[in-house]
Design a protein around this motif. Structure first.
Motif, PDB file in Angstrom:
ATOM      1  N   LEU A 174      28.555  46.837  51.889  1.00 41.50           N
ATOM      2  CA  LEU A 174      29.110  47.963  51.242  1.00 41.50           C
ATOM      3  C   LEU A 174      27.966  48.793  50.999  1.00 41.50           C
ATOM      4  O   LEU A 174      26.711  48.501  51.112  1.00 41.50           O
ATOM      5  CB  LEU A 174      29.150  47.264  49.831  1.00 41.50           C
ATOM      6  N   GLN A 175      28.318  50.012  51.264  1.00 38.83           N
ATOM      7  CA  GLN A 175      27.248  51.368  51.450  1.00 38.83           C
ATOM      8  C   GLN A 175      27.495  52.187  50.093  1.00 38.83           C
ATOM      9  O   GLN A 175      26.697  52.978  49.619  1.00 38.83           O
ATOM     10  CB  GLN A 175      27.416  52.138  52.830  1.00 38.83           C
ATOM     11  N   GLU A 176      28.615  52.300  49.567  1.00 41.52           N
ATOM     12  CA  GLU A 176      28.925  53.321  48.524  1.00 41.52           C
ATOM     13  C   GLU A 176      29.802  52.424  47.392  1.00 41.52           C
ATOM     14  O   GLU A 176      30.735  51.889  47.589  1.00 41.52           O
ATOM     15  CB  GLU A 176      29.719  54.502  48.936  1.00 41.52           C
ATOM     16  N   LEU A 177      29.035  52.515  46.212  1.00 39.47           N
ATOM     17  CA  LEU A 177      30.047  51.739  45.045  1.00 39.47           C
ATOM     18  C   LEU A 177      29.904  52.516  43.919  1.00 39.47           C
ATOM     19  O   LEU A 177      28.953  52.775  43.184  1.00 39.47           O
ATOM     20  CB  LEU A 177      29.216  50.156  44.867  1.00 39.47           C
ATOM     21  N   SER A 178      31.166  52.906  43.322  1.00 44.00           N
ATOM     22  CA  SER A 178      31.336  53.573  42.243  1.00 44.00           C
ATOM     23  C   SER A 178      32.296  53.216  41.337  1.00 44.00           C
ATOM     24  O   SER A 178      33.233  52.568  41.679  1.00 44.00           O
ATOM     25  CB  SER A 178      31.743  55.095  42.797  1.00 44.00           C
ATOM     26  N   GLY A 179      31.689  53.101  40.019  1.00 41.71           N
ATOM     27  CA  GLY A 179      32.536  52.692  38.901  1.00 41.71           C
ATOM     28  C   GLY A 179      32.119  51.322  38.429  1.00 41.71           C
ATOM     29  O   GLY A 179      33.065  50.790  37.672  1.00 41.71           O
ATOM     30  N   VAL A 180      31.062  50.677  38.636  1.00 44.30           N
ATOM     31  CA  VAL A 180      30.633  49.335  38.377  1.00 44.30           C
ATOM     32  C   VAL A 180      30.331  49.643  36.627  1.00 44.30           C
ATOM     33  O   VAL A 180      29.731  50.600  36.279  1.00 44.30           O
ATOM     34  CB  VAL A 180      29.336  49.181  38.957  1.00 44.30           C
ATOM     35  N   ARG A 181      30.904  48.685  35.830  1.00 46.19           N
ATOM     36  CA  ARG A 181      30.739  48.607  34.356  1.00 46.19           C
ATOM     37  C   ARG A 181      30.184  47.456  34.025  1.00 46.19           C
ATOM     38  O   ARG A 181      30.526  46.291  34.377  1.00 46.19           O
ATOM     39  CB  ARG A 181      32.059  48.803  33.768  1.00 46.19           C
ATOM     40  N   LEU A 182      28.839  47.567  33.250  1.00 51.90           N
ATOM     41  CA  LEU A 182      28.158  46.383  33.222  1.00 51.90           C
ATOM     42  C   LEU A 182      28.271  46.243  31.846  1.00 51.90           C
ATOM     43  O   LEU A 182      27.968  47.188  31.072  1.00 51.90           O
ATOM     44  CB  LEU A 182      26.640  46.509  33.563  1.00 51.90           C
ATOM     45  N   VAL A 183      28.564  45.024  31.182  1.00 54.90           N
ATOM     46  CA  VAL A 183      28.526  44.924  29.805  1.00 54.90           C
ATOM     47  C   VAL A 183      27.585  43.774  29.406  1.00 54.90           C
ATOM     48  O   VAL A 183      26.800  43.357  29.979  1.00 54.90           O
ATOM     49  CB  VAL A 183      30.079  44.072  29.309  1.00 54.90           C
ATOM     50  N   ARG A 184      27.709  43.693  27.941  1.00 52.87           N
ATOM     51  CA  ARG A 184      26.408  42.874  27.380  1.00 52.87           C
ATOM     52  C   ARG A 184      26.355  41.411  27.667  1.00 52.87           C
ATOM     53  O   ARG A 184      25.526  40.620  28.203  1.00 52.87           O
ATOM     54  CB  ARG A 184      26.471  43.067  25.660  1.00 52.87           C
ATOM     55  N   GLN A 185      27.656  40.956  27.695  1.00 52.93           N
ATOM     56  CA  GLN A 185      27.974  39.333  27.879  1.00 52.93           C
ATOM     57  C   GLN A 185      29.106  39.304  29.038  1.00 52.93           C
ATOM     58  O   GLN A 185      30.231  38.984  28.764  1.00 52.93           O
ATOM     59  CB  GLN A 185      28.461  38.696  26.637  1.00 52.93           C
ATOM     60  N   PRO A 186      28.571  39.396  30.228  1.00 55.76           N
ATOM     61  CA  PRO A 186      29.410  39.055  31.457  1.00 55.76           C
ATOM     62  C   PRO A 186      30.219  37.563  31.405  1.00 55.76           C
ATOM     63  O   PRO A 186      29.426  36.727  30.875  1.00 55.76           O
ATOM     64  CB  PRO A 186      28.792  39.407  32.636  1.00 55.76           C
ATOM     65  N   ASN A 187      31.421  37.727  31.653  1.00 58.19           N
ATOM     66  CA  ASN A 187      32.124  36.421  31.583  1.00 58.19           C
ATOM     67  C   ASN A 187      32.317  35.991  33.043  1.00 58.19           C
ATOM     68  O   ASN A 187      31.778  36.310  33.921  1.00 58.19           O
ATOM     69  CB  ASN A 187      33.289  36.458  30.996  1.00 58.19           C
ATOM     70  N   ARG A 188      32.623  34.719  33.138  1.00 57.36           N
ATOM     71  CA  ARG A 188      32.801  34.081  34.290  1.00 57.36           C
ATOM     72  C   ARG A 188      33.706  35.017  35.472  1.00 57.36           C
ATOM     73  O   ARG A 188      33.513  34.858  36.736  1.00 57.36           O
ATOM     74  CB  ARG A 188      33.700  32.752  34.337  1.00 57.36           C
ATOM     75  N   ARG A 189      34.690  35.888  34.806  1.00 53.28           N
ATOM     76  CA  ARG A 189      35.326  36.755  35.869  1.00 53.28           C
ATOM     77  C   ARG A 189      34.810  37.911  36.322  1.00 53.28           C
ATOM     78  O   ARG A 189      35.153  38.752  37.169  1.00 53.28           O
ATOM     79  CB  ARG A 189      36.712  37.035  35.293  1.00 53.28           C
TER      80      ARG A 189
END
Length: 893
Positions: free
Chosen positions: A703-718
């Motif tokens: 992967l060279q371009e990644l757009s739209g990653v959303r990181l939250v406080r408590q990531p779950n298993r998914r």
């Protein structure tokens, strides 16, 4: 070699080596056939790679496009094998040995068939080449150079006077000894005419006594070019001929001797040298010539070069401010130029009719003359107005290109028949390379043949876009990558290379810029002049890539490889195009595609962006898409009713680019996306309902371009975590959103710093919470690599920037953008170091109180461009505007 197949060939040979190397468990026959295919491809490459297509007889020309079918059939087989190997490497085929055996059996038969067809065609081509070896084919050369007289007559300065005045002002400056000026534009735009007008100007002649005008042309040898200059000198310096001016020397001396003779003739003189039609092939000679001129004892010398390639100007030492780009003629000037050539006979007929009315009148001559306006107006309406209506349509079609206007105007000016005008108008609207448009097309083909092969094939892609279409550059380049026309490498990605290719086509004046990004001038939208588009239609049809009707609109054909689908087309007819490799939706709509696409198994690029399909139609569409195992580029951006990307997306093992940007209702992205190991671009930006990306994203190692990653406080298993991003070591572009309550763990501190190839980073903070709960100290832990070149921060809710936003931590940063935040006065942090930032965007920062004067003189000394809006407290900013964003430039030129 046909233009497209050339690159496909070279790519396939490399791919074939990979398949042969990895197929260690294949049956002997299977591997032997692969070896045979490799030999056949290399034979084709050798046989036709050295042939100049224009110099081949028609029988050979006609056979060349057939090789593309072979290449594409072989490419399909190779792609299937590569996909199969991936399944095998993941252990997904270990339990299906019968399937494995039958796959080899079927594939072996397909390869045998291709090898036999390849052998037959190679034998046929070799015989034809042997028969024709040593012959010269006396065909009309469309690349022949046009001389002054073809473009210029003394009274044709319509629309060019401002160009002449501008360049005259440069020439009449008295501070220079050697000055270089470039006139850059597409063929037929009037570059040569402008140069000739300047050469004939009285003021210029007084300023520069000796004048030399020669054509370089891409086909000229060094000796021929220099000999032309010597001949011009001999004509202009009759009283003082060169001492060594023997005829034998003129035609047969070496280049260095000829150069020295020219310099000797120009000593102690003031001169104007016009080098018309310079190409990149002439650069070495020009630089040597200019170097000798600069060392000579000339009083004053001005060199004007005309070229179709902007990239030629800089290498020969032309300053940027001395590059002139003529514009297309406006509507009035276009009409005036057309009338000058087209209405000679029409006006003569009209006057003759008026004379007949006058002679038949019973009134005295004076009375007739007194009331002559009325009958003349009647005659004009009766005899001239119909011609004007046709003429204005023709002028509009020419798009302000002087050569086109004069060519068709001269043709129509030879007849006074309205019927002939209408016939020629209809013919002029049809894309072809003969008849009245021959000179125009020949001029464009000269530019086309000067392009390297990889740019020719990219140019032909423009043929499928409708007339006057504004093309999104990123979509175009993604298609090029998916089609396989562009291959990246370790130092540059395929997408970055694509933007370089597009810039080259623009610099060659074959593509026009509609919109560009101010910070780095990257093209956002582009278009093509109508006549250049007509030329690409001719070439694409000749290459059997597309088929067009007499109006230049694309039509369905069983041999077509590319199709731009418009609202006027019937989706049912797609069944007539089983060989399509690219299908692009040109107009949004609700056309029911799902029942008509199952025959398109060779598709590499599918762009259905901005479609209006409903949820049911989209689900059916995905069922069809999942069968496209060879698909490399999928764009469904802007599909408002797309709510879910199903598990079947995981079947697209050859997918390289997946673009879902702006799908506002997309809420679920299947975890099977992590099986797409070939992905280089994944874009889910501006998908507001998508709360996270699936876990396992770190496996996408290419992967060279990644757009739209959303990181939250408590990531779950998914959900994907910040820690996973550290595995994406090939990333060049990362756009991510952070929740305002995110907590960065100790393990995640160094994640971004591991991305050593990252160039663009955009961080959007959640705008739903007005006061973020994260502290700037926590954000200080997000330390991107020093390689970063562009940084975007949006909705940043703290009064100071993270400590890594400093010239010490980001020494290569050239663009900084901050939007919608509470920042106070410390744009620049660090230990007194100065930024190398060249572009700056500040938007909706109401508390920002930075002193602008100090910023641009001390902290950002290299800043050349800034866009500012909603920063009412910014101190000493000189360009405040209440109704629109203010733009500041250090150099207004």
């Amino acid at each position: 070699m046909t233009e497209i197949a050339g690159t496909v060939l070279s790519t396939m040979i490399g791919q074939l080596l990979q398949v042969i190397t990895n197929e260690t468990q294949c049956a002997r026959d299977f591997k032997r056939e692969f070896d045979s295919m490799k030999e056949g491809l290399e034979t084709i490459n050798k046989l036709i790679g050295e042939q100049d297509k224009d110099n081949c007889p028609s029988t050979i020309k006609e056979s060349l496009p057939n090789f593309r079918d072979l290449m594409y059939d072989a490419d399909d087989i190779l792609t299937d094998c590569v996909i199969r190997q991936e399944y095998k490497s993941k252990g997904l085929l270990s339990k299906f040995l019968p399937w494995n055996f039958f796959f080899q059996l079927r594939t072996c038969k397909k390869i045998q068939d291709i090898n036999q067809r390849m052998k037959d065609k190679c034998d046929h081509l070799a015989k034809r080449l042997e028969l024709t070896r040593g012959r010269s084919f006396l065909t009309r050369n469309v690349s022949e150079h046009f001389r002054w007289e073809q473009y210029y007559t003394s009274d044709e300065i319509i629309g060019l006077d401002s160009d002449v005045i501008k360049i005259k002002e440069w020439i009449l400056l008295r501070q220079y000894k050697l000055q270089r000026i470039a006139i850059v534009g597409m063929g037929g735009l009037g570059k040569t005419t402008i140069a000739k007008l300047i050469s004939d100007d009285a003021d210029v002649s007084e300023h520069l006594k000796t004048k030399i005008s020669v054509s370089a042309s891409q086909n000229h040898t060094v000796e021929k070019f220099l000999s032309s200059i010597i001949q011009e000198l001999d004509k202009n310096l009759v009283k003082e001929p060169a001492k060594s001016g023997s005829k034998s020397e003129q035609s047969g001396s070496k280049a260095d001797d000829m150069l020295n003779r020219i310099i000797s003739c120009l000593k102690e003189r003031s001169c104007l040298i016009i080098l018309d039609d310079i190409w990149d092939k002439n650069l070495e000679l020009c630089n040597k010539f200019f170097s000798l001129l600069s060392k000579s004892t000339l009083k004053r010398c001005c060199i004007i070069i005309t070229t179709r390639d902007q990239d030629v100007a800089t290498p020969v030492g032309v300053d940027e401010w001395l590059v002139h780009k003529p514009k297309f003629l406006n509507e009035n000037d276009s009409w005036s130029l057309f009338c000058k050539h087209a209405f000679a006979k029409v006006n003569k007929n009209c006057v003759q009719q008026f004379e007949e009315v006058r002679e038949q009148s019973v009134q005295p001559f004076e009375e007739v003359r007194e009331h002559s306006v009325q009958p003349f107006e009647e005659m004009r309406k009766q005899y001239v107005q119909p011609f004007e209506e046709v003429g204005k349509q023709i002028v509009a079609k020419c798009g302000g290109l002087p050569l086109a206007i004069k060519t068709i105007g001269g043709l129509l000016g030879s007849t006074g028949s309205l019927h002939k005008w209408n016939e020629n108008w209809k013919s002029f609207c049809q894309p072809h390379i003969k008849g009245e448009k021959y000179d125009i097309m020949a001029s464009l083909q000269l530019s086309y043949k000067a392009l390297p092969l990889h740019l020719r094939q990219c140019l032909l892609c423009f043929s499928i876009y409708p007339e006057d279409c504004e093309i999104e550059a990123e979509k175009l380049i993604h298609w090029w990558v998916g089609e396989g026309l562009i291959q990246g490498n370790d130092s540059i990605t395929a997408t970055e290379l694509g933007f370089q290719y597009l810039s080259k086509l623009i610099s060659r004046c074959l593509v026009e810029v509609v919109e560009s990004r101010c910070c780095d001038r990257r093209v956002l939208k582009c278009k093509m002049h109508d006549l250049v588009r007509d030329f690409t239609l001719v070439m694409a049809k000749e290459e059997k890539l597309c088929s067009f009707d007499d109006e230049g609109k694309q039509k369905f054909d069983k041999h077509s490889r590319w199709l731009g689908f418009t609202s006027e087309m019937d989706a049912k007819s797609l069944e007539k195009c089983p060989k399509l490799r690219a299908l692009l939706l040109m107009t949004s709509g609700q056309t029911p595609f799902e029942r008509n696409l199952y025959s398109l198994l060779s598709l590499r690029a599918l762009d259905f962006s901005d479609n209006k399909l409903d949820k049911v139609a989209l689900n059916k569409l995905f069922r069809w898409i999942s069968s496209l195992k060879r698909l490399a580029y999928l764009n469904l951006s802007g599909a408002e009713r797309l709510e879910e990307v199903p598990d079947s997306i995981g079947k697209l093992r050859n997918l390289h680019l997946l673009v879902l940007r702006g799908c506002t209702n997309l809420s679920k992205l299947s975890p099977s996306i992590t099986y797409l190991m070939k992905l280089i671009v994944l874009d889910v930006d501006s998908c507001g309902m998508l709360t996270y990306l699936p876990r396992g994203l770190g496996r996408l190692c290419h992967l060279q371009e990644l757009s739209g990653v959303r990181l939250v406080r408590q990531p779950n298993r998914r959900s994907c975590s910040l820690l996973e991003l550290g595995q994406l070591v090939e990333l060049r572009v990362l756009r991510m959103s952070l929740s305002n309550d995110i907590e960065i763990t100790v393990e995640e501190n160094e994640v971004l710093s591991k991305l050593n190839k990252l160039k663009i980073l955009a961080i959007n903070f959640d705008p739903k919470e007005s006061e973020g709960r994260n502290s700037p100290e926590m954000l200080d832990l997000l330390s991107p690599p020093s390689t970063l070149e562009q940084l975007y921060l949006r909705c940043y809710c703290h009064e100071r920037l993270p400590r890594w936003v400093s010239p010490d931590s980001l020494p290569h940063l050239v663009y900084l953008c901050m939007e919608e935040g509470y920042l106070l006065n410390d744009i620049c942090t660090g230990n007194g170091s100065s930024w190398k930032v060249e572009g700056l965007c500040l938007k909706d920062l109401p508390k920002l109180k930075t002193d602008w004067g100090k910023l641009v003189t001390e902290q950002m000394k290299f800043l050349s461009y800034a866009k500012v809006s909603g920063c009412s407290e910014l101190v000493n900013f000189p360009c405040h505007s209440s109704d629109r964003p203010s733009v500041w430039r250090r150099n207004p030129y």
